[in-house]
Design a protein around this motif. Structure first.
Motif, PDB file in Angstrom:
ATOM      1  N   PRO A 178     -21.042 -65.948  38.753  1.00 53.77           N
ATOM      2  CA  PRO A 178     -20.891 -66.130  40.199  1.00 53.77           C
ATOM      3  C   PRO A 178     -19.447 -65.876  40.610  1.00 53.77           C
ATOM      4  CG  PRO A 178     -21.087 -68.251  39.106  1.00 53.77           C
ATOM      5  CD  PRO A 178     -21.347 -67.196  38.058  1.00 53.77           C
ATOM      6  N   PRO A 179     -19.245 -65.404  41.829  1.00 53.73           N
ATOM      7  CA  PRO A 179     -17.867 -65.191  42.283  1.00 53.73           C
ATOM      8  C   PRO A 179     -17.136 -66.518  42.442  1.00 53.73           C
ATOM      9  CG  PRO A 179     -19.429 -64.781  44.061  1.00 53.73           C
ATOM     10  CD  PRO A 179     -20.235 -65.033  42.825  1.00 53.73           C
ATOM     11  N   ILE A 180     -15.833 -66.474  42.341  1.00 53.12           N
ATOM     12  CA  ILE A 180     -15.019 -67.670  42.533  1.00 53.12           C
ATOM     13  C   ILE A 180     -15.112 -68.126  43.983  1.00 53.12           C
ATOM     14  CG2 ILE A 180     -12.635 -68.507  42.551  1.00 53.12           C
ATOM     15  CD1 ILE A 180     -12.202 -66.747  40.044  1.00 53.12           C
ATOM     16  N   LEU A 181     -15.091 -67.186  44.901  1.00 50.97           N
ATOM     17  CA  LEU A 181     -15.226 -67.487  46.324  1.00 50.97           C
ATOM     18  C   LEU A 181     -16.264 -66.541  46.892  1.00 50.97           C
ATOM     19  CD1 LEU A 181     -14.274 -69.035  48.829  1.00 50.97           C
ATOM     20  CD2 LEU A 181     -12.460 -67.332  49.093  1.00 50.97           C
ATOM     21  N   ASP A 182     -17.388 -67.065  47.316  1.00 51.51           N
ATOM     22  CA  ASP A 182     -18.500 -66.259  47.815  1.00 51.51           C
ATOM     23  C   ASP A 182     -18.576 -66.359  49.331  1.00 51.51           C
ATOM     24  OD1 ASP A 182     -20.676 -64.577  47.730  1.00 51.51           O
ATOM     25  OD2 ASP A 182     -21.970 -65.943  46.612  1.00 51.51           O
ATOM     26  N   VAL A 183     -19.356 -65.469  49.936  1.00 48.36           N
ATOM     27  CA  VAL A 183     -19.600 -65.558  51.371  1.00 48.36           C
ATOM     28  C   VAL A 183     -20.373 -66.839  51.665  1.00 48.36           C
ATOM     29  CG1 VAL A 183     -19.547 -63.061  51.760  1.00 48.36           C
ATOM     30  CG2 VAL A 183     -21.712 -64.178  51.217  1.00 48.36           C
TER      31      VAL A 183
ATOM     32  N   TRP B 282      -5.542 -74.380  46.605  1.00 50.22           N
ATOM     33  CA  TRP B 282      -6.027 -74.006  47.927  1.00 50.22           C
ATOM     34  C   TRP B 282      -5.995 -72.491  48.067  1.00 50.22           C
ATOM     35  CZ3 TRP B 282      -3.642 -77.603  52.215  1.00 50.22           C
ATOM     36  CH2 TRP B 282      -4.010 -78.921  51.967  1.00 50.22           C
ATOM     37  N   GLN B 283      -7.101 -71.926  48.555  1.00 50.33           N
ATOM     38  CA  GLN B 283      -7.171 -70.493  48.802  1.00 50.33           C
ATOM     39  C   GLN B 283      -7.536 -70.274  50.266  1.00 50.33           C
ATOM     40  OE1 GLN B 283      -6.763 -67.597  46.550  1.00 50.33           O
ATOM     41  NE2 GLN B 283      -6.538 -66.847  48.629  1.00 50.33           N
ATOM     42  N   TYR B 284      -6.573 -69.786  51.028  1.00 47.17           N
ATOM     43  CA  TYR B 284      -6.850 -69.432  52.419  1.00 47.17           C
ATOM     44  C   TYR B 284      -7.554 -68.082  52.431  1.00 47.17           C
ATOM     45  CZ  TYR B 284      -3.818 -73.263  53.783  1.00 47.17           C
ATOM     46  OH  TYR B 284      -3.286 -74.503  53.958  1.00 47.17           O
ATOM     47  N   TYR B 285      -8.491 -67.919  53.352  1.00 46.07           N
ATOM     48  CA  TYR B 285      -9.214 -66.653  53.441  1.00 46.07           C
ATOM     49  C   TYR B 285      -9.686 -66.428  54.870  1.00 46.07           C
ATOM     50  CZ  TYR B 285     -13.640 -69.268  53.476  1.00 46.07           C
ATOM     51  OH  TYR B 285     -14.677 -70.105  53.812  1.00 46.07           O
ATOM     52  N   SER B 286      -9.981 -65.179  55.170  1.00 47.40           N
ATOM     53  CA  SER B 286     -10.595 -64.858  56.458  1.00 47.40           C
ATOM     54  C   SER B 286     -12.028 -64.439  56.175  1.00 47.40           C
ATOM     55  CB  SER B 286      -9.824 -63.757  57.184  1.00 47.40           C
ATOM     56  OG  SER B 286      -9.822 -62.569  56.423  1.00 47.40           O
TER      57      SER B 286
ATOM     58  N   SER C 263     -12.919 -65.724  61.477  1.00 54.14           N
ATOM     59  CA  SER C 263     -12.103 -66.928  61.500  1.00 54.14           C
ATOM     60  C   SER C 263     -11.350 -67.046  60.179  1.00 54.14           C
ATOM     61  CB  SER C 263     -12.972 -68.170  61.700  1.00 54.14           C
ATOM     62  OG  SER C 263     -13.609 -68.141  62.953  1.00 54.14           O
ATOM     63  N   ILE C 264     -10.533 -68.089  60.100  1.00 58.60           N
ATOM     64  CA  ILE C 264      -9.780 -68.372  58.878  1.00 58.60           C
ATOM     65  C   ILE C 264     -10.366 -69.629  58.242  1.00 58.60           C
ATOM     66  CG2 ILE C 264      -7.528 -69.019  57.936  1.00 58.60           C
ATOM     67  CD1 ILE C 264      -6.274 -67.406  60.221  1.00 58.60           C
ATOM     68  N   GLY C 265     -10.528 -69.601  56.917  1.00 62.83           N
ATOM     69  CA  GLY C 265     -11.070 -70.749  56.194  1.00 62.83           C
ATOM     70  C   GLY C 265     -10.150 -71.171  55.066  1.00 62.83           C
ATOM     71  N   LEU C 266     -10.478 -72.290  54.472  1.00 62.44           N
ATOM     72  CA  LEU C 266      -9.728 -72.824  53.338  1.00 62.44           C
ATOM     73  C   LEU C 266     -10.712 -73.292  52.279  1.00 62.44           C
ATOM     74  CD1 LEU C 266      -7.159 -73.890  51.911  1.00 62.44           C
ATOM     75  CD2 LEU C 266      -7.375 -75.972  53.296  1.00 62.44           C
ATOM     76  N   ALA C 267     -10.637 -72.696  51.094  1.00 59.38           N
ATOM     77  CA  ALA C 267     -11.456 -73.120  49.956  1.00 59.38           C
ATOM     78  C   ALA C 267     -10.569 -73.928  49.018  1.00 59.38           C
ATOM     79  CB  ALA C 267     -12.029 -71.908  49.235  1.00 59.38           C
ATOM     80  N   LYS C 268     -11.100 -75.028  48.480  1.00 60.87           N
ATOM     81  CA  LYS C 268     -10.335 -75.895  47.587  1.00 60.87           C
ATOM     82  C   LYS C 268     -11.065 -76.061  46.257  1.00 60.87           C
ATOM     83  CE  LYS C 268      -8.539 -78.714  51.386  1.00 60.87           C
ATOM     84  NZ  LYS C 268      -8.433 -80.084  51.928  1.00 60.87           N
TER      85      LYS C 268
END
Length: 168
Positions: A12-17, A42-46, A62-67
């Motif tokens: 699985p991806p580290i950060l998925d949709v 913390w990974q900021y992403y759009s 938008s902008i999100g934050l994954a932890k």
């Protein structure tokens, strides 16, 4: 550019949709580097609600934050033995980032193909909790021996995320 293959395996991806209907269910773009904040990464992403190449009409971004817990993006999980190559410690202790809450992790040190006395797995204090930074201890030893050696991890229903001999 239309077909991508993940070479290292089907993981699985580290950060998925996001889930269907979410603001980021179409596409995501991560910032250049994650940021360490205490015990978290913390990974900021759009993200956008429509897939790449879709009409801009109705697209919401938008902008999100994954932890995630620090240094826990990948692990060796399950049961088995991990035998490292030779390492030269950079500090006096062996630190583990692990989750042994469903089992345990034991460690022994090897030099020239032989277990170093005092650093046998049966003398290792079992690591049974969940820690981002736990010093490995043996019944009669805490500090690592001088010189280079190999490490043998015995994983039983556990996850090993990282290890280090850096002085902290």
């Amino acid at each position: 550019g239309n077909s991508w293959t993940r070479e290292e395996a089907n993981r699985p991806p580290i950060l998925d949709v996001g889930p269907p209907g979410a603001w980021d269910d179409g596409q995501i773009y991560s910032a250049s580097a994650p940021v360490r904040n205490g015990d978290e990464l913390w990974q900021y992403y759009s993200g956008c609600n429509l897939e790449h190449g879709a009409s801009l009409t109705g697209m919401v971004c938008s902008i999100g934050l994954a932890k995630a817990k620090y240094n826990r993006l990948a692990s060796l999980t399950g049961s088995g033995v991990i035998h490292t190559g030779e390492i030269a410690p950079k500090g006096p202790y062996l630190h583990l980032n692990y989750d042994g809450s469903q089992g345990e992790v034991l460690v022994e040190l090897i030099k020239n193909g032989q277990v170093i006395p005092g650093f046998e797995k049966q003398n290792c204090i079992p690591l049974t909790g969940d820690s981002l930074d736990q010093v490995v201890r043996w019944t009669t030893q805490v500090s690592l021996p001088q010189g280079s050696f190999q490490i043998k991890f015995y994983i039983n229903s556990s996850s090993l995320f990282a290890f280090s001999t850096q002085a902290r």
